[in-house]
Design a protein around this motif. Structure first.
Motif, PDB file in Angstrom:
ATOM      1  N   ILE B 120       0.870  -1.173   0.000  1.00  0.00           N
ATOM      2  CA  ILE B 120       0.000   0.000   0.000  1.00  0.00           C
ATOM      3  C   ILE B 120       0.907   1.224   0.000  1.00  0.00           C
ATOM      4  CG2 ILE B 120      -1.778   1.309   1.220  1.00  0.00           C
ATOM      5  CD1 ILE B 120      -2.598  -1.325   2.606  1.00  0.00           C
ATOM      6  N   ASN B 121       0.715   2.088  -0.978  1.00  0.00           N
ATOM      7  CA  ASN B 121       1.475   3.335  -1.029  1.00  0.00           C
ATOM      8  C   ASN B 121       0.918   4.289   0.031  1.00  0.00           C
ATOM      9  OD1 ASN B 121       2.772   5.687  -1.656  1.00  0.00           O
ATOM     10  ND2 ASN B 121       2.106   5.801  -3.787  1.00  0.00           N
ATOM     11  N   ALA B 122       1.726   4.592   1.020  1.00  0.00           N
ATOM     12  CA  ALA B 122       1.296   5.506   2.085  1.00  0.00           C
ATOM     13  C   ALA B 122       1.897   6.898   1.848  1.00  0.00           C
ATOM     14  CB  ALA B 122       1.722   4.954   3.442  1.00  0.00           C
ATOM     15  N   GLY B 123       2.230   7.174   0.591  1.00  0.00           N
ATOM     16  CA  GLY B 123       2.764   8.492   0.217  1.00  0.00           C
ATOM     17  C   GLY B 123       4.172   8.359  -0.332  1.00  0.00           C
ATOM     18  N   ASP B 124       4.356   8.764  -1.589  1.00  0.00           N
ATOM     19  CA  ASP B 124       5.708   8.758  -2.171  1.00  0.00           C
ATOM     20  C   ASP B 124       6.061  10.167  -2.633  1.00  0.00           C
ATOM     21  OD1 ASP B 124       3.795   8.463  -4.229  1.00  0.00           O
ATOM     22  OD2 ASP B 124       5.158   7.369  -5.541  1.00  0.00           O
ATOM     23  N   GLY B 125       6.716  10.888  -1.751  1.00  0.00           N
ATOM     24  CA  GLY B 125       7.100  12.268  -2.045  1.00  0.00           C
ATOM     25  C   GLY B 125       5.879  13.104  -2.379  1.00  0.00           C
ATOM     26  N   THR B 131      -4.353   6.506  -0.119  1.00  0.00           N
ATOM     27  CA  THR B 131      -5.235   6.282   1.037  1.00  0.00           C
ATOM     28  C   THR B 131      -5.760   7.611   1.592  1.00  0.00           C
ATOM     29  OG1 THR B 131      -3.380   6.118   2.611  1.00  0.00           O
ATOM     30  CG2 THR B 131      -4.202   4.054   1.666  1.00  0.00           C
ATOM     31  N   GLN B 132      -5.050   8.730   1.321  1.00  0.00           N
ATOM     32  CA  GLN B 132      -5.620  10.031   1.679  1.00  0.00           C
ATOM     33  C   GLN B 132      -6.823  10.312   0.784  1.00  0.00           C
ATOM     34  OE1 GLN B 132      -4.764  12.340   4.198  1.00  0.00           O
ATOM     35  NE2 GLN B 132      -6.716  13.217   3.549  1.00  0.00           N
ATOM     36  N   LEU B 287     -10.563  10.466  11.357  1.00  0.00           N
ATOM     37  CA  LEU B 287     -11.135   9.207  11.852  1.00  0.00           C
ATOM     38  C   LEU B 287     -11.536   8.307  10.683  1.00  0.00           C
ATOM     39  CD1 LEU B 287     -11.954   7.674  14.411  1.00  0.00           C
ATOM     40  CD2 LEU B 287     -14.172   8.822  14.306  1.00  0.00           C
ATOM     41  N   ASN B 288     -12.124   8.920   9.664  1.00  0.00           N
ATOM     42  CA  ASN B 288     -12.511   8.145   8.472  1.00  0.00           C
ATOM     43  C   ASN B 288     -11.303   7.465   7.833  1.00  0.00           C
ATOM     44  OD1 ASN B 288     -15.209   8.837   8.694  1.00  0.00           O
ATOM     45  ND2 ASN B 288     -14.999  10.647   7.393  1.00  0.00           N
ATOM     46  N   GLY B 289     -10.151   8.114   7.942  1.00  0.00           N
ATOM     47  CA  GLY B 289      -8.934   7.550   7.360  1.00  0.00           C
ATOM     48  C   GLY B 289      -8.623   6.182   7.938  1.00  0.00           C
ATOM     49  N   LYS B 290      -8.843   6.031   9.231  1.00  0.00           N
ATOM     50  CA  LYS B 290      -8.582   4.720   9.862  1.00  0.00           C
ATOM     51  C   LYS B 290      -9.565   3.678   9.331  1.00  0.00           C
ATOM     52  CE  LYS B 290     -10.242   3.870  13.871  1.00  0.00           C
ATOM     53  NZ  LYS B 290     -10.581   3.948  15.302  1.00  0.00           N
ATOM     54  N   PHE B 291     -10.831   4.055   9.216  1.00  0.00           N
ATOM     55  CA  PHE B 291     -11.833   3.068   8.780  1.00  0.00           C
ATOM     56  C   PHE B 291     -11.625   2.644   7.329  1.00  0.00           C
ATOM     57  CE2 PHE B 291     -14.249   5.288  12.253  1.00  0.00           C
ATOM     58  CZ  PHE B 291     -14.188   4.218  13.141  1.00  0.00           C
ATOM     59  N   VAL B 292     -11.276   3.601   6.481  1.00  0.00           N
ATOM     60  CA  VAL B 292     -11.115   3.233   5.066  1.00  0.00           C
ATOM     61  C   VAL B 292      -9.831   2.413   4.886  1.00  0.00           C
ATOM     62  CG1 VAL B 292      -9.812   5.156   4.000  1.00  0.00           C
ATOM     63  CG2 VAL B 292     -11.736   4.123   2.785  1.00  0.00           C
ATOM     64  N   ARG B 293      -8.835   2.643   5.745  1.00  0.00           N
ATOM     65  CA  ARG B 293      -7.618   1.810   5.687  1.00  0.00           C
ATOM     66  C   ARG B 293      -7.936   0.396   6.168  1.00  0.00           C
ATOM     67  NH1 ARG B 293      -5.361   7.160   6.929  1.00  0.00           N
ATOM     68  NH2 ARG B 293      -4.130   7.734   5.084  1.00  0.00           N
TER      69      ARG B 293
END
Lengths: 137, 305
Positions: B120-125, B131-132, B287-293
């Motif tokens: 899962i890409n959690a941000g690349d530069g 996921t955001q 909070l939604n970020g946790k649920f969608v992850r």
């Protein structure tokens, strides 16, 4: 100037005048053992001046469409012209151009191949598969 | 085996399914408490992060799984010069799924080409942060009840903001979307995003520098931080940054059901006084970020039952 016709090989025609050497280098023709002729500034009805490359063997031209899809490739077998076509834009080019984005992973991981994919055929746009930076010609 | 590198790796149907699962997790958290029992998530964070890493870790714990990993490159073998490919081949031996943040653009794609578990890409530069975008989409869906027929205003740094580009790409696949781009001239949306996304999908869009003029139209206001370091001229920065500080006064003409989003961290672009306004969604968004992850981990770990 007389250059012998080729028996089995290809003639790359309608190269923009002055671009012949670029294509010669791109195809690594200096590493070929067969006869290769680069003709610069030949007279052309269509283009006034053009470059031509004759190669007396068959080589991989897959990525040539990236350089210029308007050039003409003539395939010669037993001294006869058997096929004439314009190169298609390749879907993918590998180690043809280098990504110039300093933030791209290819800048720190040197062993990675530089791969660009065709993302817009109409505008002939290629983008790096890693960072999506547009290829600079 | 699937990985998530860009938001475009997911079809609209898959995004809708993830949102549905996330909503079900919110409504029935106990049903998911043991879904990933015995599974391990590796969080490989080659650069610091607060929200994203903790969100992934909280998500895995709430699914009954476990977490291992590192939170800076210096505490990994990357400091010894190990390649991304070798790192993920190694970590694939220990974990069932990997969330990776890396300062270099494309590093998670390289990881996905070499790992034997989902990445899962959690941000690349400044490149992708899918996921955001999923977080933003879930928030919009929960706040507005839909992801179509919306007028969405993006305000602030539209030039360098990766979250803006990704969300515009994602929204452009829904119908009835109108985009309003509010930014100083210096930070306008890049022309390639307009060409490749907005024009390609025939999305109606407007560019303006005046937030207050367009406020009454907006269903969603997506605020971003205007970054001082982007300006060559200090006077321009000082003049422009003030025009994009969202205050209660500027909200007077806004719809009563406007949803204000922000990917955070915030500096001063949203006045703290707005936090109490029910239209401020940015902490619900976290909070939604946790649920969608959680929903995403479940999807990628198909064997999680």
């Amino acid at each position: 100037m007389k250059i012998d016709s080729i028996k089995n090989g290809i003639v790359i025609d309608h190269i923009k005048a002055g671009e012949g050497m670029k294509i010669y280098n791109f195809l690594n023709l200096d590493k070929q053992d067969c006869t290769v002729a680069l003709i610069k500034n030949a007279t052309s009805k269509q283009m006034e001046r053009k470059d031509i490359i004759k190669v007396d063997c068959f080589i991989d031209l897959t990525a040539l469409g990236y350089i210029d899809p308007n050039i003409t490739i003539n395939v010669i077998r037993d001294g006869e012209l058997v096929e004439k076509y314009h190169p298609e834009l390749p879907e993918k080019i590998v180690n043809v151009v280098r990504c110039k984005n300093p933030r791209c992973i290819t800048t720190t991981e040197q062993e990675l191949p530089h791969v660009f994919k065709l993302t817009d055929a109409g505008r002939q746009v290629y983008r790096c598969i890693y960072c999506e930076t547009k290829a600079e010609r | 085996m699937r990985s998530l590198i860009s938001i475009l790796d997911l079809s609209v149907q898959e995004i809708d399914e993830l949102i549905a699962v996330a909503n079900d997790i919110i409504d029935n958290p106990k049903n998911y408490a043991e879904k990933c029992h015995g599974k391990k998530l590796a969080t490989l964070f080659f650069e610091p992060s607060t929200r994203t890493r903790l969100s992934f870790e909280a998500a895995m714990y709430e699914l009954g799984g476990n977490v291992l990993g590192f939170s800076e490159a210096q505490s990994s073998s990357a400091a010894k010069g190990e390649s991304v490919a070798d790192t993920v081949r190694t970590v694939s031996c220990y974990a069932d799924i990997i969330a990776m943040r890396h300062p270099k653009e494309g590093a998670p794609l390289v990881a996905s080409m070499n790992a034997s578990v989902p990445i899962i890409n959690a941000g690349d530069g400044g490149h992708n942060h899918p996921t955001q975008t999923l977080t933003d989409l879930l928030t919009i869906q929960r706040e507005k009840g839909r992801l179509n027929n919306l007028t969405v205003g993006f305000c602030g740094d539209l030039k360098f903001g990766r979250t803006v580009h990704s969300l515009i790409e994602a929204l452009s696949r829904y119908t009835g979307i109108k985009i309003i781009l509010i930014s100083p001239e210096e930070l306008k949306l890049p022309s390639y995003v307009k060409q490749d996304v907005l024009q390609k999908h025939n999305i109606e869009y407007v560019q303006t520098t005046d937030l207050e003029a367009v406020m009454p139209e907006l269903d969603i206001l997506y605020m971003t931080r205007v970054q001082r370091e982007r300006f060559f001229n200090e006077e321009d920065y000082l003049r422009l940054k003030d025009s994009y500080i969202l205050t209660p006064e500027k909200l007077q003409t806004a719809k009563s059901d406007l949803a204000i989003l922000h990917p955070l961290p915030r500096v001063n672009e949203i006045a703290v006084a707005i936090d109490a306004d029910p239209r401020a969604c940015y902490f619900r968004q976290v909070l939604n970020g946790k649920f969608v992850r959680m929903a995403l981990i479940l999807k990628l770990l198909e064997e999680c039952v």
